[in-house]
Design an enzyme around this catalytic site. Structure first.
Site, short mmCIF file in Angstrom:
data_model
loop_
_atom_site.label_atom_id
_atom_site.label_comp_id
_atom_site.label_asym_id
_atom_site.label_seq_id
_atom_site.Cartn_x
_atom_site.Cartn_y
_atom_site.Cartn_z
N SER A 64 41.10 19.73 -43.59
CA SER A 64 42.09 19.47 -42.54
C SER A 64 42.87 18.18 -42.80
O SER A 64 44.04 18.07 -42.43
CB SER A 64 41.41 19.39 -41.18
OG SER A 64 40.91 20.64 -40.80
N LYS A 67 45.87 19.01 -44.95
CA LYS A 67 46.91 19.73 -44.24
C LYS A 67 47.67 18.81 -43.28
O LYS A 67 48.90 18.89 -43.16
CB LYS A 67 46.28 20.89 -43.45
CG LYS A 67 45.58 21.94 -44.32
CD LYS A 67 46.55 22.81 -45.06
CE LYS A 67 45.90 23.81 -45.99
NZ LYS A 67 44.75 24.54 -45.52
N SER A 121 46.57 26.85 -41.06
CA SER A 121 46.06 26.33 -42.34
C SER A 121 46.56 27.13 -43.54
O SER A 121 45.80 27.37 -44.50
CB SER A 121 44.52 26.29 -42.34
OG SER A 121 44.04 25.43 -41.36
N LYS A 226 43.13 21.01 -34.44
CA LYS A 226 43.21 21.53 -35.80
C LYS A 226 41.79 21.88 -36.24
O LYS A 226 40.83 21.16 -35.92
CB LYS A 226 43.81 20.47 -36.74
CG LYS A 226 43.80 20.83 -38.22
CD LYS A 226 45.05 21.65 -38.54
CE LYS A 226 45.03 22.06 -40.02
NZ LYS A 226 44.08 23.16 -40.33
#
Length: 417
Positions: A64, A67, A121, A226
């Site tokens: 994460s 991203k 994602s 997220k």
């Protein structure tokens, strides 16, 4: 006997009231949570105060983080031009892992691709954004690490924009909290991060992308999220939530799939039950007084200053007042003349700039200042004096006209008699 009984009852009631008045606000407090996650952290979003940590400096592979930084760097490059079109390259379609099956030659806006990276994602979207920002993936990765150093992410290293596993790639819960706080200061990122769903137009079809963080639909106050993982049995969830003017960032890393949301809920519950955000310095309240020349100046903050603290504690460990050197009158309301630095018990430092509550002039210097200004701006002074003289002459002429009319009327009346 009756009086002694009444006194005992009164004492009991007083004790009861004291206990509840002093500790009633912490009756809802809960113990620090036991989490299944390998690492976790809970921070207050405005100042970054750490409310809870578990192995928060341990290096882990967290997809994460890649991203989030990829989306953020794309936003910073695009600025207000989020409708800029990106053409999908062959390199984009060759990526592995989670993807949206973008096709070579298709065009998408920067904004839409960032949404797909944060909400779902998409690895192909991440590569497309990397090429848009850096020209090629390796240049972009260098930019990611440059940004990490700028943000003082001391235990972070990136090797790709997607978060696909690489043993040389790592970050920590603590560094990720720093990154999230910085990202949330970008209104465009905050808007995307807080989105529950977004329309996605692809190959002539319109679909609805939903945020993969399930707490959007299961926890009161969630306003950002997220999720991500490299191995499905070790998942990570990032969540922001706001209650009573306090926004917190919950980061759960490498938690078992069946426990990741329970861990997140426990962490958020702990924060909201044990901490609150309140006023440290009230707007326009006199914080300190300062003698300058023949005057005493009240120093204030022009805004309310907030801090986060454990419920039932003032949490202030120390404070220090400092003034600017060589302060002389006049002192104006828009001048910073001092600062009060507060140190909290978690060593957070909050510096409050202090201003005069009103413009302050020296009674001795007002006349000399006026004369000095008149001499300095001689031409303007002469012009003003001429205008004032003309105005006085005009007023005098009007007065003479009125007097002449009055005299004429009096003479006319006397002749008529």
């Amino acid at each position: 006997m009756k009086n002694r009984f009444l006194i005992k009852v009164q004492c009991f009631l007083i004790l009861f009231i004291m206990l509840f008045s002093n500790s009633g606000s912490v009756l809802g407090a809960i113990e620090a949570p036991e989490l299944k996650a390998a690492s976790a952290i809970l921070v207050e979003s405005q100042r970054g105060q750490i409310l809870f940590g578990k192995e928060s400096r341990s290096r882990l592979h967290v997809a994460s983080a890649n991203k989030i930084l990829t989306g953020l760097l794309a936003l910073e490059k695009a600025g207000s031009k989020l409708d800029t079109q990106i053409t999908i390259s062959k390199n984009v379609t060759a990526v592995e892992g989670s993807k949206l099956n973008l096709e070579v030659g298709e065009k998408y806006s920067v904004e839409d691709l960032i949404y797909t990276v944060i909400l779902t994602s998409g690895n192909d979207s991440a590569i497309a954004l990397a090429e848009y920002v850096g020209g090629d993936v390796q240049t972009f990765v260098n930019m990611m690490n440059d940004k990490a150093r700028e943000l003082k992410l001391k235990d972070t290293n990136f090797t790709n924009p997607t978060g696909l596993y690489d043993e040389a790639q790592y970050t920590t819960a603590y560094d990720l909290a720093l990154l999230i706080r910085y990202a949330l200061s970008n209104p465009s990122f905050d808007n995307i991060f807080s989105s529950q769903a977004k329309l996605w137009r692809h190959q002539g079809k319109v679909e609805i992308m939903t945020n993969s963080n399930n707490l959007f639909w299961g926890y009161d106050g969630v306003d950002g999220g997220k999720t991500g993982y490299n191995e499905i049995e070790r998942q990570s969830v990032i969540t922001t939530a706001t209650r009573n003017n306090m926004r917190v960032i919950s980061i759960i890393l490498d938690s078992p799939e069946e426990d990741v949301y329970e861990d997140s809920t426990k962490l958020l519950d702990y924060g909201f039950a044990n901490y609150k955000t309140g006023i440290l310095v009230k707007k326009e309240q006199t914080i300190e007084t300062l003698p300058v020349g023949d005057k005493t100046i009240d120093l204030i903050s022009p805004i309310d200053v907030y801090y986060t603290f454990p419920i039932g504690q003032d949490y202030i460990k120390d404070f220090e007042f400092k003034t600017r050197n060589n302060i002389e009158l006049p002192v104006l309301k828009n001048q910073i003349v001092g600062a009060m630095k507060y140190v909290l018990k978690d060593d957070t430092e909050i510096t409050v700039d202090l201003y005069p509550s009103a413009n302050v002039y020296s009674s001795v210097d007002m006349f000399s200042t006026l004369v000095k200004s008149m001499v300095e701006y001689k031409d303007i002074t002469i012009l003003l004096l001429i205008l004032v003289g003309i105005e006085l002459i005009l007023i005098l002429l009007k007065v003479l006209r009125v007097l002449r009319k009055v005299v004429s009327r009096l003479l006319s009346k006397s002749k008529a008699k």
